[in-house]
Write an enzyme that holds these catalytic residues in place. Sequence first.
Site, PDB file in Angstrom:
ATOM      1  N   SER A  90      -2.749  -2.976   7.545  1.00 14.14           N
ATOM      2  CA  SER A  90      -1.050  -2.688   7.108  1.00 14.14           C
ATOM      3  C   SER A  90      -1.060  -1.268   6.495  1.00 14.14           C
ATOM      4  O   SER A  90      -1.961  -0.673   5.744  1.00 14.14           O
ATOM      5  CB  SER A  90      -0.982  -3.602   5.773  1.00 14.14           C
ATOM      6  OG  SER A  90       0.457  -3.502   5.497  1.00 14.14           O
ATOM      7  N   HIS A  94       5.278   7.477   3.714  1.00 12.91           N
ATOM      8  CA  HIS A  94       6.440   8.131   2.984  1.00 12.91           C
ATOM      9  C   HIS A  94       6.333   9.776   3.184  1.00 12.91           C
ATOM     10  O   HIS A  94       5.780  10.360   2.401  1.00 12.91           O
ATOM     11  CB  HIS A  94       6.399   7.715   1.476  1.00 12.91           C
ATOM     12  CG  HIS A  94       6.860   6.296   1.301  1.00 12.91           C
ATOM     13  ND1 HIS A  94       7.812   5.658   1.559  1.00 12.91           N
ATOM     14  CD2 HIS A  94       5.921   5.219   0.658  1.00 12.91           C
ATOM     15  CE1 HIS A  94       7.932   4.543   1.220  1.00 12.91           C
ATOM     16  NE2 HIS A  94       6.973   4.145   0.710  1.00 12.91           N
ATOM     17  N   HIS A 104       6.345   1.596   8.510  1.00 16.80           N
ATOM     18  CA  HIS A 104       5.558   0.345   8.030  1.00 16.80           C
ATOM     19  C   HIS A 104       5.117  -0.408   9.365  1.00 16.80           C
ATOM     20  O   HIS A 104       5.766  -0.488  10.357  1.00 16.80           O
ATOM     21  CB  HIS A 104       6.088  -0.561   7.358  1.00 16.80           C
ATOM     22  CG  HIS A 104       5.489  -1.930   7.330  1.00 16.80           C
ATOM     23  ND1 HIS A 104       5.995  -2.961   8.370  1.00 16.80           N
ATOM     24  CD2 HIS A 104       4.676  -2.705   6.594  1.00 16.80           C
ATOM     25  CE1 HIS A 104       5.218  -4.049   8.022  1.00 16.80           C
ATOM     26  NE2 HIS A 104       4.269  -3.846   6.966  1.00 16.80           N
ATOM     27  N   VAL A 107      -0.844  -5.461  11.583  1.00 13.28           N
ATOM     28  CA  VAL A 107      -1.458  -6.349  12.370  1.00 13.28           C
ATOM     29  C   VAL A 107      -2.268  -7.233  11.588  1.00 13.28           C
ATOM     30  O   VAL A 107      -3.111  -6.835  10.983  1.00 13.28           O
ATOM     31  CB  VAL A 107      -1.998  -5.559  13.723  1.00 13.28           C
ATOM     32  CG1 VAL A 107      -0.994  -5.301  14.540  1.00 13.28           C
ATOM     33  CG2 VAL A 107      -2.986  -4.664  13.422  1.00 13.28           C
ATOM     34  N   ARG A 108      -2.313  -8.494  11.957  1.00 13.95           N
ATOM     35  CA  ARG A 108      -3.068  -9.370  11.150  1.00 13.95           C
ATOM     36  C   ARG A 108      -3.552 -10.677  12.011  1.00 13.95           C
ATOM     37  O   ARG A 108      -2.780 -11.055  12.794  1.00 13.95           O
ATOM     38  CB  ARG A 108      -2.448  -9.681   9.958  1.00 13.95           C
ATOM     39  CG  ARG A 108      -1.064 -10.341   9.885  1.00 13.95           C
ATOM     40  CD  ARG A 108      -0.178 -10.711   8.752  1.00 13.95           C
ATOM     41  NE  ARG A 108       1.013 -11.228   9.021  1.00 13.95           N
ATOM     42  CZ  ARG A 108       2.117 -10.849   9.474  1.00 13.95           C
ATOM     43  NH1 ARG A 108       1.851  -9.299   9.645  1.00 13.95           N
ATOM     44  NH2 ARG A 108       3.144 -11.265   9.652  1.00 13.95           N
ATOM     45  N   HIS A 143      11.955   2.448  19.383  1.00 16.72           N
ATOM     46  CA  HIS A 143      12.185   1.254  19.920  1.00 16.72           C
ATOM     47  C   HIS A 143      11.739   0.949  21.350  1.00 16.72           C
ATOM     48  O   HIS A 143      11.113  -0.140  21.640  1.00 16.72           O
ATOM     49  CB  HIS A 143      13.892   0.666  19.874  1.00 16.72           C
ATOM     50  CG  HIS A 143      14.331   0.468  18.567  1.00 16.72           C
ATOM     51  ND1 HIS A 143      14.154  -0.856  18.312  1.00 16.72           N
ATOM     52  CD2 HIS A 143      14.668   1.068  17.543  1.00 16.72           C
ATOM     53  CE1 HIS A 143      14.736  -0.944  16.739  1.00 16.72           C
ATOM     54  NE2 HIS A 143      14.903   0.351  16.621  1.00 16.72           N
ATOM     55  N   HIS A 173      20.206  -9.894  -1.048  1.00 18.88           N
ATOM     56  CA  HIS A 173      20.726  -9.786  -2.350  1.00 18.88           C
ATOM     57  C   HIS A 173      21.753  -8.309  -2.055  1.00 18.88           C
ATOM     58  O   HIS A 173      22.635  -8.336  -3.021  1.00 18.88           O
ATOM     59  CB  HIS A 173      19.698  -9.432  -3.517  1.00 18.88           C
ATOM     60  CG  HIS A 173      18.974  -8.234  -3.442  1.00 18.88           C
ATOM     61  ND1 HIS A 173      17.962  -8.221  -2.448  1.00 18.88           N
ATOM     62  CD2 HIS A 173      18.941  -7.032  -3.919  1.00 18.88           C
ATOM     63  CE1 HIS A 173      17.235  -7.213  -2.756  1.00 18.88           C
ATOM     64  NE2 HIS A 173      17.870  -6.356  -3.439  1.00 18.88           N
ATOM     65  N   GLY A 256      -5.009 -13.277  -5.182  1.00 20.79           N
ATOM     66  CA  GLY A 256      -5.940 -12.566  -6.149  1.00 20.79           C
ATOM     67  C   GLY A 256      -6.039 -11.283  -5.359  1.00 20.79           C
ATOM     68  O   GLY A 256      -7.358 -11.004  -5.640  1.00 20.79           O
ATOM     69  N   GLY A 257      -5.281 -10.904  -4.421  1.00 23.85           N
ATOM     70  CA  GLY A 257      -5.722  -9.439  -3.792  1.00 23.85           C
ATOM     71  C   GLY A 257      -5.528  -8.360  -4.772  1.00 23.85           C
ATOM     72  O   GLY A 257      -5.411  -8.292  -5.957  1.00 23.85           O
TER      73      GLY A 257
END
Length: 298
Positions: A90, A94, A104, A107-108, A143, A173, A256-257
């Site tokens: 990940s 910035h 951002h 891949v996982r 894109h 929100h 717990g990372g």
Amino acid sequence: MDSQAVRGYLTGLQDRIVAALAAFDGQPFRRDEWQRPQGGGGISRLIEEGDFFERGGVNFSHVMGDKLPASASAHRPELAGRGWEALGVSLVLHPKNPYCPTTHMNVRCFVATKENAAPVWWFGGGMDLTPYYGFAEDAVHFHAACKQALDPFGTDLHARYKKWCDEYFFLKHRDEPRGIGGIFFDDLNEGGFERCFALTQSVGDSFLAAYLPLCERRRELAYGERERDFQAYRRGRYVEFNLVWDRGTLFGLQSGGRTEAILMSLPPVVKWRYDWHPAPGSAEEKLYSDFLPPRDWV
């Protein structure tokens, strides 16, 4: 499925991306290897106050546990109580120049196991772009690169994964998109392991060509306090999304990372204002009117 093959690809991807970004910036990335007490660990690669990147991180993690955290089992309740294994790369970048967009990419792979039962696995990932000052040709380039990565696996995928991205990276929100989107997919297991792994690799491998040319085009553009101020204001939206809505952030914290690695995505300079609106006809207003509303760029 072969988690070692996935791990080998991901660590190689991290190395390749970091090498390219360090060469582009001119400053090295810090390397921080960590272990997770509950199982597994990772490698964080971070740059702060570089020549180009104000802050950037490229994380690899391979963590495991006996019980899925709530954020993972909430939309897959049948997996509650299974052991699990999660691998991923990940990144969030910035740039300092407000004319260069934040980006951002992720891949996982996720595997849920249970004794006397077949493992349940899936892939996920994508990339998205968050400009502060929009350029149509940059949006088209980004894109188009996303579409090119997906087309070999089905010409219908880009439209589906672009829509998924537009819907996911949305601040409910605020009733406002985080940026101009890209592609996003999750729970991918259709067509077998090899196909899904290949698709995920195609997305990861396409990132540098999608993003760095935009930075090359804009890195020498002059800017002042007005542009930096607007950049800091819009970065506030980025922070709000990551802390309130992002499933990856919630999963990392609930499982717990390593907090330093999870929150490396947050920008170093951010501002909030009460009920602020851009001046009519301004370049800042153009971001809201011409770029943030979802549209087909390619």
